[in-house]
Design a protein around this motif. Structure first.
Motif, PDB file in Angstrom:
ATOM      1  N   THR A   1       0.850  -1.182   0.000  1.00 21.39           N
ATOM      2  CA  THR A   1       0.000   0.000   0.000  1.00 21.39           C
ATOM      3  C   THR A   1       0.889   1.237   0.000  1.00 21.39           C
ATOM      4  N   PRO A   2       0.630   2.194  -0.891  1.00 20.70           N
ATOM      5  CA  PRO A   2       1.471   3.393  -0.935  1.00 20.70           C
ATOM      6  C   PRO A   2       1.740   3.951   0.466  1.00 20.70           C
ATOM      7  N   TYR A   3       2.994   4.184   0.728  1.00 20.50           N
ATOM      8  CA  TYR A   3       3.435   4.572   2.064  1.00 20.50           C
ATOM      9  C   TYR A   3       3.068   6.015   2.400  1.00 20.50           C
ATOM     10  N   ILE A   4       3.096   6.863   1.377  1.00 17.88           N
ATOM     11  CA  ILE A   4       2.819   8.284   1.580  1.00 17.88           C
ATOM     12  C   ILE A   4       1.843   8.758   0.508  1.00 17.88           C
ATOM     13  N   ASP A   5       0.992   9.687   0.872  1.00 16.30           N
ATOM     14  CA  ASP A   5       0.025  10.250  -0.065  1.00 16.30           C
ATOM     15  C   ASP A   5       0.606  11.545  -0.615  1.00 16.30           C
ATOM     16  N   LEU A   6       1.068  11.462  -1.862  1.00 19.37           N
ATOM     17  CA  LEU A   6       1.700  12.623  -2.472  1.00 19.37           C
ATOM     18  C   LEU A   6       0.763  13.355  -3.429  1.00 19.37           C
ATOM     19  N   GLY A   7      -0.474  12.850  -3.526  1.00 19.98           N
ATOM     20  CA  GLY A   7      -1.438  13.513  -4.392  1.00 19.98           C
ATOM     21  C   GLY A   7      -1.274  13.180  -5.861  1.00 19.98           C
ATOM     22  N   ASN A   8      -0.270  12.379  -6.193  1.00 22.35           N
ATOM     23  CA  ASN A   8      -0.056  11.990  -7.598  1.00 22.35           C
ATOM     24  C   ASN A   8       0.343  10.525  -7.661  1.00 22.35           C
ATOM     25  N   PRO A   9      -0.598   9.637  -7.398  1.00 18.56           N
ATOM     26  CA  PRO A   9      -0.269   8.211  -7.408  1.00 18.56           C
ATOM     27  C   PRO A   9       0.299   7.777  -8.756  1.00 18.56           C
TER      28      PRO A   9
ATOM     29  N   SER B   1       8.435  11.753   1.859  1.00 17.29           N
ATOM     30  CA  SER B   1       7.501  12.837   1.511  1.00 17.29           C
ATOM     31  C   SER B   1       8.230  14.116   1.136  1.00 17.29           C
TER      32      SER B   1
END
Length: 295
Positions: A28-36, A60
């Motif tokens: 699962t993506p570790y960080i939410d960068l707003g641009n998967p 991040s």
């Protein structure tokens, strides 16, 4: 700063996997960068091999930094290590063969090869292979052991004499991951984890981990801190992990394919930006490295 997708592996992968080999669970993506990024954290089989690969981002502050991961099923594949013609070196310098063993090459078993650890002078970490101590092993450091029966272990070396069934050992500092947790030592700075040739800290880094099932995870990427590298190995289910070599001119993971028509190997780096080590791995390289081959 480069775009993140400039560093995503372009290695050929199979869109669907039908195999008895099961990679770790998708990450699962570790960080939410707003641009998967498409495919991030999803394991895919590398065409023509029993290896799997994926990529994730764990920093991040540097969303452009992608960690490429390779899963190596040790029950299906074997791993070896050779000393380089010049390094690891040290006060008791002994040159190594610096190339994939000829029998592995001639029997068309070679699948991949990747970088080893630091020069002896850059950490005084030990290496044993080919019944030769190329650099003395030191107590208290993370050490990858390879055994005659093919299994591998990655404990902290306790200083005991090597058992007769150990065919190789390579250590390269403290744990990045220990008992499934990112080590607190990853935040200790450049004196512990080494920086770039120009004195910086964020650079291409690589590492290796062992899963609870005894399989291996290799990780490599640009603009990495030790913590970002450790987090990637941990998320890929490494129980223990250690750093390997660093800097863009030393880190390398090369995939080999046998060209039956021309009776020779062709090769390519795992991902863009990695040094091309194919010719040196086959014919002679100054630094130590690991190689993966068919049982």
């Amino acid at each position: 700063k480069p775009a993140a997708n400039n560093y995503i592996s372009d290695v050929k992968t199979l869109p669907s996997v039908v195999s008895a080999i099961t990679p770790p669970p998708n990450i699962t993506p570790y960080i939410d960068l707003g641009n998967p990024l498409s495919g991030e954290g999803k394991w895919k089989k590398i065409e023509g091999t029993d290896l799997f690969t994926t990529f994730i981002r764990t920093d991040s502050e540097r969303p452009y930094s992608v960690v490429n991961l390779v899963y190596v099923p040790i029950k299906k594949l074997s791993i070896g290590v050779v000393a380089g013609t010049k390094y690891p070196g040290g006060p008791t310098f002994t040159p190594g063969p610096g190339m994939v063993p000829s029998d592995i090459q001639q029997n068309v078993k070679l699948i991949a090869a990747f970088n080893g650890g630091f020069k002896e002078k850059d950490g005084h970490f030990g290496m044993y292979a080919d019944k030769t101590t190329y650099a003395p092993l030191k107590k208290g450091f993370a050490t990858l052991f390879i055994y005659k029966d093919g299994h591998v272990e990655l404990p902290s070396y306790d200083g005991s004499p090597l058992l007769e069934n150990v065919i190789a050992a390579r250590q390269n500092g403290f744990f990045l991951v220990e008992d499934g947790k990112t080590s607190k030592t990853t935040s200790l700075g450049i004196d512990w984890w080494a920086g770039t040739a120009t004195g910086g800290y964020v650079t291409w880094r690589s590492g290796i981990g062992i899963t609870g099932n005894g399989d291996l995870i290799y990780a490599v990427g640009p603009s990495l801190t030790p913590t970002a590298l450790a987090d990637a190995l941990r998320l890929a289910t490494s129980k223990n992990a250690m750093e390997l070599d660093i800097n863009d001119f030393w880190v390398r993971f090369t995939l080999f394919t046998w060209d039956s028509k021309n009776k020779t190997y062709t090769w390519s780096p795992l991902t863009k930006g990695l040094a091309d080590g194919g010719k040196e791995f086959l014919h002679g390289y100054e630094k130590d490295f690991f190689y993966i081959y068919k049982k």
